[in-house]
Enzyme design. Structure first.
Site, PDB file in Angstrom:
ATOM      1  N   HIS B   6       0.839  -1.205   0.000  1.00  0.00           N
ATOM      2  CA  HIS B   6       0.000   0.000   0.000  1.00  0.00           C
ATOM      3  C   HIS B   6       0.871   1.251   0.000  1.00  0.00           C
ATOM      4  O   HIS B   6       1.172   1.822   1.054  1.00  0.00           O
ATOM      5  CB  HIS B   6      -0.926  -0.033   1.225  1.00  0.00           C
ATOM      6  CG  HIS B   6      -1.941   1.071   1.274  1.00  0.00           C
ATOM      7  ND1 HIS B   6      -2.872   1.177   2.276  1.00  0.00           N
ATOM      8  CD2 HIS B   6      -2.181   2.118   0.442  1.00  0.00           C
ATOM      9  CE1 HIS B   6      -3.632   2.237   2.070  1.00  0.00           C
ATOM     10  NE2 HIS B   6      -3.233   2.827   0.978  1.00  0.00           N
ATOM     11  N   HIS B   8       1.296   5.036  -2.233  1.00  0.00           N
ATOM     12  CA  HIS B   8       0.749   5.930  -3.263  1.00  0.00           C
ATOM     13  C   HIS B   8       1.833   6.909  -3.698  1.00  0.00           C
ATOM     14  O   HIS B   8       2.705   7.286  -2.914  1.00  0.00           O
ATOM     15  CB  HIS B   8      -0.446   6.724  -2.710  1.00  0.00           C
ATOM     16  CG  HIS B   8      -1.585   5.879  -2.230  1.00  0.00           C
ATOM     17  ND1 HIS B   8      -2.309   5.082  -3.083  1.00  0.00           N
ATOM     18  CD2 HIS B   8      -2.123   5.706  -1.000  1.00  0.00           C
ATOM     19  CE1 HIS B   8      -3.256   4.456  -2.375  1.00  0.00           C
ATOM     20  NE2 HIS B   8      -3.160   4.807  -1.116  1.00  0.00           N
ATOM     21  N   ARG B  69      -1.885   8.610  -6.112  1.00  0.00           N
ATOM     22  CA  ARG B  69      -2.334   9.179  -4.835  1.00  0.00           C
ATOM     23  C   ARG B  69      -3.847   8.972  -4.681  1.00  0.00           C
ATOM     24  O   ARG B  69      -4.615   9.355  -5.571  1.00  0.00           O
ATOM     25  CB  ARG B  69      -2.002  10.678  -4.807  1.00  0.00           C
ATOM     26  CG  ARG B  69      -2.215  11.345  -3.468  1.00  0.00           C
ATOM     27  CD  ARG B  69      -1.483  12.695  -3.417  1.00  0.00           C
ATOM     28  NE  ARG B  69      -1.889  13.562  -4.512  1.00  0.00           N
ATOM     29  CZ  ARG B  69      -2.838  14.498  -4.418  1.00  0.00           C
ATOM     30  NH1 ARG B  69      -3.452  14.725  -3.281  1.00  0.00           N
ATOM     31  NH2 ARG B  69      -3.151  15.239  -5.475  1.00  0.00           N
ATOM     32  N   ALA B  70      -4.249   8.369  -3.578  1.00  0.00           N
ATOM     33  CA  ALA B  70      -5.659   8.006  -3.419  1.00  0.00           C
ATOM     34  C   ALA B  70      -6.547   9.234  -3.321  1.00  0.00           C
ATOM     35  O   ALA B  70      -7.620   9.289  -3.930  1.00  0.00           O
ATOM     36  CB  ALA B  70      -5.832   7.120  -2.186  1.00  0.00           C
ATOM     37  N   SER B  71      -6.109  10.226  -2.562  1.00  0.00           N
ATOM     38  CA  SER B  71      -6.969  11.402  -2.413  1.00  0.00           C
ATOM     39  C   SER B  71      -7.046  12.176  -3.728  1.00  0.00           C
ATOM     40  O   SER B  71      -7.995  12.923  -3.951  1.00  0.00           O
ATOM     41  CB  SER B  71      -6.454  12.307  -1.293  1.00  0.00           C
ATOM     42  OG  SER B  71      -5.162  12.786  -1.612  1.00  0.00           O
ATOM     43  N   HIS B 176     -10.588   1.442  -1.729  1.00  0.00           N
ATOM     44  CA  HIS B 176      -9.977   2.677  -1.231  1.00  0.00           C
ATOM     45  C   HIS B 176     -10.786   3.873  -1.701  1.00  0.00           C
ATOM     46  O   HIS B 176     -10.831   4.177  -2.891  1.00  0.00           O
ATOM     47  CB  HIS B 176      -8.537   2.796  -1.727  1.00  0.00           C
ATOM     48  CG  HIS B 176      -7.653   3.641  -0.852  1.00  0.00           C
ATOM     49  ND1 HIS B 176      -7.988   4.918  -0.464  1.00  0.00           N
ATOM     50  CD2 HIS B 176      -6.460   3.374  -0.259  1.00  0.00           C
ATOM     51  CE1 HIS B 176      -7.030   5.387   0.313  1.00  0.00           C
ATOM     52  NE2 HIS B 176      -6.096   4.482   0.461  1.00  0.00           N
ATOM     53  N   TYR B 192     -11.707   7.643   4.962  1.00  0.00           N
ATOM     54  CA  TYR B 192     -10.936   6.439   4.632  1.00  0.00           C
ATOM     55  C   TYR B 192     -11.357   5.275   5.534  1.00  0.00           C
ATOM     56  O   TYR B 192     -11.622   4.159   5.060  1.00  0.00           O
ATOM     57  CB  TYR B 192      -9.427   6.681   4.824  1.00  0.00           C
ATOM     58  CG  TYR B 192      -8.736   7.431   3.704  1.00  0.00           C
ATOM     59  CD1 TYR B 192      -9.416   8.292   2.856  1.00  0.00           C
ATOM     60  CD2 TYR B 192      -7.366   7.277   3.498  1.00  0.00           C
ATOM     61  CE1 TYR B 192      -8.760   8.981   1.843  1.00  0.00           C
ATOM     62  CE2 TYR B 192      -6.702   7.965   2.484  1.00  0.00           C
ATOM     63  CZ  TYR B 192      -7.400   8.819   1.663  1.00  0.00           C
ATOM     64  OH  TYR B 192      -6.745   9.494   0.657  1.00  0.00           O
ATOM     65  N   GLU B 282       1.480   2.555   3.788  1.00  0.00           N
ATOM     66  CA  GLU B 282       0.858   3.756   3.201  1.00  0.00           C
ATOM     67  C   GLU B 282       1.902   4.864   3.012  1.00  0.00           C
ATOM     68  O   GLU B 282       1.547   6.021   2.836  1.00  0.00           O
ATOM     69  CB  GLU B 282      -0.277   4.235   4.122  1.00  0.00           C
ATOM     70  CG  GLU B 282      -1.460   4.896   3.436  1.00  0.00           C
ATOM     71  CD  GLU B 282      -2.494   5.384   4.457  1.00  0.00           C
ATOM     72  OE1 GLU B 282      -2.448   4.939   5.616  1.00  0.00           O
ATOM     73  OE2 GLU B 282      -3.333   6.216   4.088  1.00  0.00           O
ATOM     74  N   ARG B 288       2.748  11.736   8.857  1.00  0.00           N
ATOM     75  CA  ARG B 288       4.161  11.869   8.476  1.00  0.00           C
ATOM     76  C   ARG B 288       5.096  12.130   9.643  1.00  0.00           C
ATOM     77  O   ARG B 288       6.311  12.161   9.476  1.00  0.00           O
ATOM     78  CB  ARG B 288       4.311  12.962   7.422  1.00  0.00           C
ATOM     79  CG  ARG B 288       3.381  12.684   6.243  1.00  0.00           C
ATOM     80  CD  ARG B 288       3.722  13.431   4.991  1.00  0.00           C
ATOM     81  NE  ARG B 288       2.806  12.994   3.921  1.00  0.00           N
ATOM     82  CZ  ARG B 288       2.886  13.380   2.661  1.00  0.00           C
ATOM     83  NH1 ARG B 288       3.842  14.212   2.286  1.00  0.00           N
ATOM     84  NH2 ARG B 288       2.033  12.922   1.754  1.00  0.00           N
TER      85      ARG B 288
END
Lengths: 344, 344
Positions: B6, B8, B69-71, B176, B192, B282, B288
């Site tokens: 996972h 991105h 990138r998922a978002s 996702h 999410y 992720e 972060r």
């Protein structure tokens, strides 16, 4: 005393739900709602003596903070007047239960929410229930639309008039969605848990508790996904330069223990401070079977709390009783009042 | 080999997102989208050498299953044509990353979903990415509306043509969601996690895996709220007279390890069978910072897996590598192909 802060009247006499069905049919056909049903004290006694009180006795709990069936609130059905009439009937029924069994139940009210209608409209019913009935809190639905999430977040000023009244009355809210009319969301398996997680994240990203330092919320179902993702929430808050969650939220946000296995309960007790955990079982609620792995009911949450190895007697006293008395500011006085009367 | 399933491309060169901004502006003003940006191989190298590959080296992981990138997917923006064009560009960029660093990345594609548009429209892009680019899976958004959940559940026949193609190609989907345009839902903190929980409960209440016995889904973020409420889900299934979850779902549904604290990871490893857990971080993703309690990054999930006391070497081999090779049916062959080339 062992106080279960999360019980719903899921065993109300059938006349109650029959009336609701008739009310909805009347609304849809543009007619006046039917007359209220006749429900006798004996029917109410029967419904809880064979239900919630039997479970209290079997599981050695003492008092349930008791509210109308959560899935029955269904604020998305009808309009504000329909919701107001239904809420009044539900709350009055809870009051009758508490009056018949004042040593077993203290009331919490359903609010007459309706999608798109300002929550200030809930103030009269909240005042009535607290001041006339001695209720100690309310259930607040963060999504009156029933799964489409069309109203503003709980941290929007849209909700502030209701919060002002909650603070004035010194009553907390349990954040609790109702049934889902969105086919994506199973009610008790997805919508309930999502509602809990969503509300927590709304609180995290807001200054709500700066504006209302004494406002209190209980997030049910063990806080949704929050304790499992506690590192994620601490990390997100840190990335946003927010204070530690203990300072930012945990003076105002509390979690119940409706987590139906030992490993989950231990996670809750490990990551969330003891002062923020309130005993609850949701009995008689979403899950009714016996877990073949333990031989006990899934929702017999007292067994899980009792079995957490690192909790001591002081911790359990907090979880079982003292935290509830702190979070529900009117609870101790109400217990004294109700216990001075005794069951009828 | 340690495979992170996972990751991105959150560090793509800014020209990529600038083009997206211009594409949206063009759509809104009824104009044609701009020409694709010129992004050099050196820009791509720089973006991952200082980002994901640096983290791989620091944390001693080998290969990331890598997707856009998922978002950024944001299927709710524009229409199906806008989504198709954007997906193609995102997937092509992932292919360039995998071509430049075939020992570090294997691709997974974004799908050109669009609210209200039948998912069958995603088949050509899925085929292109799998057959031309050697991608091994796709990300499937259960809510293309971005937080209003207006499309049918993942178990509806609406999705079946896409599932038929996934089965034919032997590629799984990671469920996702993307960004939220609903102010109720913080993306990475609520939407999410809710998406994960929702999908699991949709699967639980369906016969999807009767219809598609070899269809496979990875539920990211440690399965949302599911492991924490594993007793609830077992109990709900039991009340519905369904088979045990191990039989009903766990041949087809898998969980990643994107849980950012030790206690949560231990819960996952305690209640979910080892064969159903795929290592993931992720990275570089939602959280972060460095956890002051551990002194390490919240999303350094390898440390948590390594520290679960009861996992043995065989368990970790499953979690770190073998489960990914089983769930992503084309992965082993693709690794062989890519490793025979080497980084450029």
């Amino acid at each position: 005393m062992i106080i279960d802060c999360h019980g719903h009247y899921t065993t109300a006499p059938p006349e109650h739900d029959d009336w609701r069905t008739a009310q909805i049919a009347a609304f849809e056909s543009g007619q006046a709602p039917p007359a209220p049903p006749a429900i006798s004290d004996d029917q109410i006694r029967e419904s809880v003596l064979t239900g919630q009180i039997k479970v209290q006795q079997e599981r050695r709990t003492d008092l349930t903070i008791f509210s109308p069936r959560a899935s029955g609130m269904a604020h998305h059905i009808g309009d504000a007047a329909v919701s107001a009439r239904w809420s009044t009937m539900c709350n009055t029924l809870i009051h009758r239960v508490c009056t018949l069994f004042p040593r077993n139940f203290v009331g919490v009210c359903q609010l007459p929410q309706s999608p798109g209608v300002a929550p200030a409209n809930c103030i009269p019913e909240l005042e009535r229930c607290v001041l006339e009935y001695g209720f100690v809190g309310c259930n607040l639905n963060p999504d009156p639309s029933g799964g489409y999430w069309t109203d503003p977040p709980l941290t929007d000023r849209w909700w502030y008039p209701l919060y002002e009244k909650m603070v004035e009355l010194d009553v907390p809210a349990m954040v609790h969605v109702s049934s889902s009319c969105n086919p994506n969301f199973h009610a008790t398996g997805a919508h309930y848990i999502n509602g809990d997680t969503t509300a927590f994240m709304q609180f995290l990203t807001s200054n709500l508790f700066h504006d209302f330092p004494t406002l209190k919320f209980i997030i049910p179902h063990g806080g949704g996904a929050v304790p499992y993702h506690w590192g994620r929430y601490r990390g997100l808050a840190q990335d946003m330069k927010l204070p530690l969650l203990t300072e930012h939220l945990l003076q105002n946000v509390f979690f119940d223990t409706c987590v139906y296995h030992q490993a989950g309960t231990e996670l809750l007790a490990k990551v969330i401070p003891v002062k923020n955990i309130l005993f609850a079982s949701e009995v008689i609620g979403a899950v009714r079977g016996i877990d073949p792995e333990s031989g006990h009911h899934y929702d017999d949450t007292r067994r899980y709390i009792d079995a957490v190895p690192w909790l001591n007697d002081f911790d359990r006293q907090d979880i079982y009783e003292d935290n509830a008395r702190r979070v529900y500011g009117r609870l101790s006085a109400q217990i004294s009042r109700q216990f001075s009367v005794g069951n009828r």
